[in-house]
Scaffold this active site. Structure first.
Site, PDB file in Angstrom:
ATOM      1  N   CYS A 164      20.319   4.824  16.359  1.00 50.60           N
ATOM      2  CA  CYS A 164      20.468   5.505  14.962  1.00 50.60           C
ATOM      3  C   CYS A 164      19.960   4.630  13.892  1.00 50.60           C
ATOM      4  O   CYS A 164      20.006   3.549  13.797  1.00 50.60           O
ATOM      5  CB  CYS A 164      21.517   6.353  14.535  1.00 50.60           C
ATOM      6  SG  CYS A 164      23.018   5.089  14.311  1.00 50.60           S
TER       7      CYS A 164
ATOM      8  N   ASP B 156      40.853  -6.819  12.395  1.00 47.60           N
ATOM      9  CA  ASP B 156      39.980  -6.179  13.197  1.00 47.60           C
ATOM     10  C   ASP B 156      40.998  -6.252  14.478  1.00 47.60           C
ATOM     11  O   ASP B 156      41.095  -7.389  15.449  1.00 47.60           O
ATOM     12  CB  ASP B 156      38.901  -6.878  13.615  1.00 47.60           C
ATOM     13  CG  ASP B 156      37.941  -6.019  14.461  1.00 47.60           C
ATOM     14  OD1 ASP B 156      38.463  -5.065  15.052  1.00 47.60           O
ATOM     15  OD2 ASP B 156      36.804  -6.507  14.522  1.00 47.60           O
TER      16      ASP B 156
ATOM     17  N   THR C   6      30.665   0.662   7.164  1.00 43.45           N
ATOM     18  CA  THR C   6      31.207   0.244   8.520  1.00 43.45           C
ATOM     19  C   THR C   6      30.789   1.064   9.581  1.00 43.45           C
ATOM     20  O   THR C   6      30.702   2.340   9.555  1.00 43.45           O
ATOM     21  CB  THR C   6      32.800   0.366   8.348  1.00 43.45           C
ATOM     22  OG1 THR C   6      33.707   0.334   9.397  1.00 43.45           O
ATOM     23  CG2 THR C   6      33.351   1.951   7.687  1.00 43.45           C
TER      24      THR C   6
ATOM     25  N   ASP D 137      32.242  -4.707   4.685  1.00 50.76           N
ATOM     26  CA  ASP D 137      32.511  -4.268   6.073  1.00 50.76           C
ATOM     27  C   ASP D 137      33.896  -3.757   5.957  1.00 50.76           C
ATOM     28  O   ASP D 137      34.828  -4.411   5.069  1.00 50.76           O
ATOM     29  CB  ASP D 137      32.083  -5.066   7.224  1.00 50.76           C
ATOM     30  CG  ASP D 137      32.147  -4.889   8.494  1.00 50.76           C
ATOM     31  OD1 ASP D 137      31.973  -3.620   8.740  1.00 50.76           O
ATOM     32  OD2 ASP D 137      32.452  -5.588   9.381  1.00 50.76           O
TER      33      ASP D 137
ATOM     34  N   ASP E 270      36.554  -3.279   9.201  1.00 49.89           N
ATOM     35  CA  ASP E 270      37.218  -4.125  10.197  1.00 49.89           C
ATOM     36  C   ASP E 270      36.948  -5.824  10.023  1.00 49.89           C
ATOM     37  O   ASP E 270      35.843  -6.223  10.384  1.00 49.89           O
ATOM     38  CB  ASP E 270      37.211  -3.906  11.655  1.00 49.89           C
ATOM     39  CG  ASP E 270      37.422  -2.206  11.650  1.00 49.89           C
ATOM     40  OD1 ASP E 270      38.468  -1.784  11.147  1.00 49.89           O
ATOM     41  OD2 ASP E 270      36.679  -1.734  12.383  1.00 49.89           O
TER      42      ASP E 270
ATOM     43  N   ARG F 155      23.158   2.846  11.975  1.00 51.25           N
ATOM     44  CA  ARG F 155      24.200   1.827  12.556  1.00 51.25           C
ATOM     45  C   ARG F 155      23.718   0.376  11.869  1.00 51.25           C
ATOM     46  O   ARG F 155      22.580  -0.081  12.101  1.00 51.25           O
ATOM     47  CB  ARG F 155      24.419   1.898  13.964  1.00 51.25           C
ATOM     48  CG  ARG F 155      25.378   0.906  14.488  1.00 51.25           C
ATOM     49  CD  ARG F 155      25.472   1.133  15.830  1.00 51.25           C
ATOM     50  NE  ARG F 155      26.201   0.208  16.609  1.00 51.25           N
ATOM     51  CZ  ARG F 155      27.511  -0.042  16.705  1.00 51.25           C
ATOM     52  NH1 ARG F 155      28.144   1.050  15.985  1.00 51.25           N
ATOM     53  NH2 ARG F 155      28.112  -0.826  17.124  1.00 51.25           N
ATOM     54  N   LYS F 156      24.751  -0.530  11.403  1.00 58.19           N
ATOM     55  CA  LYS F 156      24.448  -1.829  11.132  1.00 58.19           C
ATOM     56  C   LYS F 156      23.929  -2.556  12.398  1.00 58.19           C
ATOM     57  O   LYS F 156      24.544  -2.279  13.295  1.00 58.19           O
ATOM     58  CB  LYS F 156      25.607  -2.502  10.454  1.00 58.19           C
ATOM     59  CG  LYS F 156      25.958  -2.055   9.015  1.00 58.19           C
ATOM     60  CD  LYS F 156      27.145  -2.791   8.250  1.00 58.19           C
ATOM     61  CE  LYS F 156      28.210  -2.563   9.168  1.00 58.19           C
ATOM     62  NZ  LYS F 156      29.354  -3.336   8.759  1.00 58.19           N
TER      63      LYS F 156
ATOM     64  N   GLY G 273      40.516  -3.831  16.794  1.00 61.18           N
ATOM     65  CA  GLY G 273      39.928  -2.889  17.708  1.00 61.18           C
ATOM     66  C   GLY G 273      40.097  -1.663  17.734  1.00 61.18           C
ATOM     67  O   GLY G 273      41.019  -1.154  17.931  1.00 61.18           O
TER      68      GLY G 273
END
Length: 118
Positions: free
Chosen positions: A99, A17, A51, A9, A11, A102-103, A19
């Site tokens: 979708c 991270d 990501t 991953d 961030d 997207r994880k 934001g």
């Protein structure tokens, strides 16, 4: 022959991270990431980033801005440890888009399996 692979991953794993990170000034590598990547590369691992980047769909930044940040990240890695990630996959969609990429869905992993022998 299948290749060993490590998925990252971005961030909170590669960089802090803060934001919706898309500016170079906000991109700060996490402690230990250079050593981890060097160790895995020395052991023959393919290094891939997966990501979610919903900031694109939300209008916080553009795909071009994200790609520039990823070029910066790769260049920093090359300068520091001599190589970058083998590929960066990202999902630009919002969670509401539902979708496949997207994880925690597996679309980006499926794309990597098509692109590499892993």
């Amino acid at each position: 022959m299948m290749q060993k692979c490590a998925f990252f991953d971005r961030d909170g794993v590669i960089n802090k991270d803060l934001g919706y990170v898309y500016k170079q000034t906000d991109f700060i590598f996490c402690d230990g990431i250079f050593e981890l990547l060097s160790t895995l590369k020395a052991q023959g691992y393919l290094l891939l980033v997966m990501t979610n980047q919903s900031g694109i769909a939300r209008g916080y930044y553009t795909q071009e801005q994200l790609e520039r940040l990823h070029q910066y990240m790769q260049q920093c890695l090359i300068e520091k440890i001599g190589f970058g990630f083998d590929r960066i996959y990202f999902c630009p969609h919002s969670p509401e888009a539902n979708c496949a990429c997207r994880k925690p869905k597996i679309g980006m992993i499926e794309a990597a399996c098509r692109d590499f022998s892993i």
